[in-house]
Scaffold this active site. Sequence first.
Site, mmCIF file in Angstrom:
data_model
loop_
_atom_site.group_PDB
_atom_site.id
_atom_site.type_symbol
_atom_site.label_atom_id
_atom_site.label_comp_id
_atom_site.label_asym_id
_atom_site.label_seq_id
_atom_site.Cartn_x
_atom_site.Cartn_y
_atom_site.Cartn_z
ATOM 1 N N ASN A 162 -4.152 54.833 -37.527
ATOM 2 C CA ASN A 162 -4.904 55.833 -36.778
ATOM 3 C C ASN A 162 -5.100 55.468 -35.314
ATOM 4 O OD1 ASN A 162 -6.457 53.879 -38.320
ATOM 5 N ND2 ASN A 162 -8.265 54.773 -37.389
ATOM 6 N N CYS A 196 -17.846 48.957 -27.326
ATOM 7 C CA CYS A 196 -18.884 49.921 -26.994
ATOM 8 C C CYS A 196 -18.668 51.257 -27.687
ATOM 9 C CB CYS A 196 -18.942 50.140 -25.495
ATOM 10 S SG CYS A 196 -19.725 48.759 -24.674
ATOM 11 N N SER A 222 -11.585 60.103 -46.516
ATOM 12 C CA SER A 222 -12.392 58.952 -46.949
ATOM 13 C C SER A 222 -12.713 59.035 -48.430
ATOM 14 C CB SER A 222 -13.701 58.875 -46.152
ATOM 15 O OG SER A 222 -13.419 58.533 -44.814
ATOM 16 N N THR A 238 -18.810 73.219 -57.629
ATOM 17 C CA THR A 238 -18.148 74.475 -57.253
ATOM 18 C C THR A 238 -17.264 74.248 -56.029
ATOM 19 O OG1 THR A 238 -19.978 75.712 -58.151
ATOM 20 C CG2 THR A 238 -18.578 76.872 -56.572
ATOM 21 N N GLN A 269 -3.095 60.260 -41.127
ATOM 22 C CA GLN A 269 -2.477 60.464 -39.809
ATOM 23 C C GLN A 269 -1.014 60.880 -39.911
ATOM 24 O OE1 GLN A 269 -4.067 60.381 -36.926
ATOM 25 N NE2 GLN A 269 -6.002 59.512 -37.629
#
Lengths: 142, 399
Positions: B161, B334, B81, B247, B189
Amino acid sequence: MLYTDKVMDHFTNPRNVGEIADADGVGEVGNAKCGDIMKMYLKIKNGVIEDVKFKTFGCGAAIATSSMATEMIKGKSIEDALKLSNKAVVEALEGLPPAKIHCSVLAEQAVKAALSDYYTKLGIDPAPIVGDIGDCEACHVH
Amino acid sequence: MAEKRFVYADNSATTRISDPVLEAMLPWLKEGYGNASSIYRKGREACAAMENARNQVERALGASISKHEGPTEIYFTSGGSEADNWAIKGVAHTLAKKGKKHIVTSVFEHHAVLHTCASLEKEGFEVTYLPVDAMGMIHAEEVEKAIREDTALVSIMYANNEIGTIQPIAEIGAICHRHGVLFHTDAVQAVGNVEIDVKAQNIDLLSLSAHKLHGPKGVGALYCRRGILLPNLIDGGGQERGHRAGTENIAGIVGLGVAIEAACADIPARAARLKVLRDKLIRAFDGFDHTRLNGDPVHRLPGSVNFSFLGVEGESLLLSLDGAGISASSGSACTSGSLDPSHVLLSLGLTHEWAHGSLRLSFSDENTEADADYIIEVLPDIIRRLRAMSPLWERIITE
């Protein structure tokens, strides 16, 4: 997202699944677009809900709330069944994730829709008794 | 009834960290704690381990090998992302100064790309969202038609994906180059599943993530072809050639290096092995009542299948599978956390009813044929049980 053990129990072993062939009232709420449809069948004798069955297309919470709602109204008077609130169903399930509250609203509406059908079949206007059931779209506004 | 077993079939979501990867990482969490920017031995060792990992990523993608062939083209990030955000926003902001404020992408990208584009639209950029066909394929000629004078970037995912379709990336890359437009691909992917050569395929920017390859979470990389100047993602110290300060996560980066090297070592053999499991499932559910395979049957990831079972809702399907020991995923509303089912499935032209009943099963090197057999054994009963209690199914079969 976490479901309570109670929700998982009612999802895995739903109570009162099925249909009642000679039901006195049948109610269906929700729609396939939203992903939840609940259908409830009632057998009523002397103002008491003698038997109740349901069929649900939907997520785990939809199945669990339907199952719990049927348990909560079975053997109860119509008056008591009409008092069943979505909040009571959520509490009985020991909570639902916020995004799933609408499933409990649907369960409350399914009971009311079935009772509404019961009165309609008797030739009685259900509106003054059952009240406004609300529609599916509204239940999605949390 | 089959004996219950645990089957992890959600490798497109994430994978188990492999033993060699974990073993390679552990020293850098224990005694190898030096800061890669430090001059003393512990620092130098950390730096060398990081640069070794960078070479592993470079080789896996066909990028220029840093040190031998000049400065690196690989920047380590926190994952796919971040790489998507950096590539798209970075190119957009840089080229906006030259009046190029148009981006071409597709309707079924990962949200890391779609939401990045939406955020650029709010800033005044224009975005063309290319449609996909019913099989989930993007047509290269559509890309060509969408390119304009002011197009800064084309961003098309390598492999989807959810449905696993593999896009004609080299063809799209060639078109972009012909038109002088930069080309980014989200290959999260795809890496390890298809042969990638960024030079041959004219890929200018590519995003990848370690945890899809049996590597650790929280680490990924952005390939950015030499000569493309991206604005700094994080200002601060001089890490990642000054472009992404902070870092470095040496253990994670080492893990990514080992993971990508292993994943890309023998892609044809790996793909052939995964295809056996995938095609076993495809054959098993071919002709199953009111069921469809989503995505192209051929141009798809070797280990990924996506079915829709009408009359069943995805989340209850996942919970039931979980009860049987199988981890999988769905594009139902859902499970997406919104009211709409997956934008990917809807983009194929599926109705909500079909999209709600979707199931993705994705395999990795760790799955066996016994896993596929077990799924084939338990899934039909689960579907029948859920359909038996579904008023939608009742309506479908009585119509």
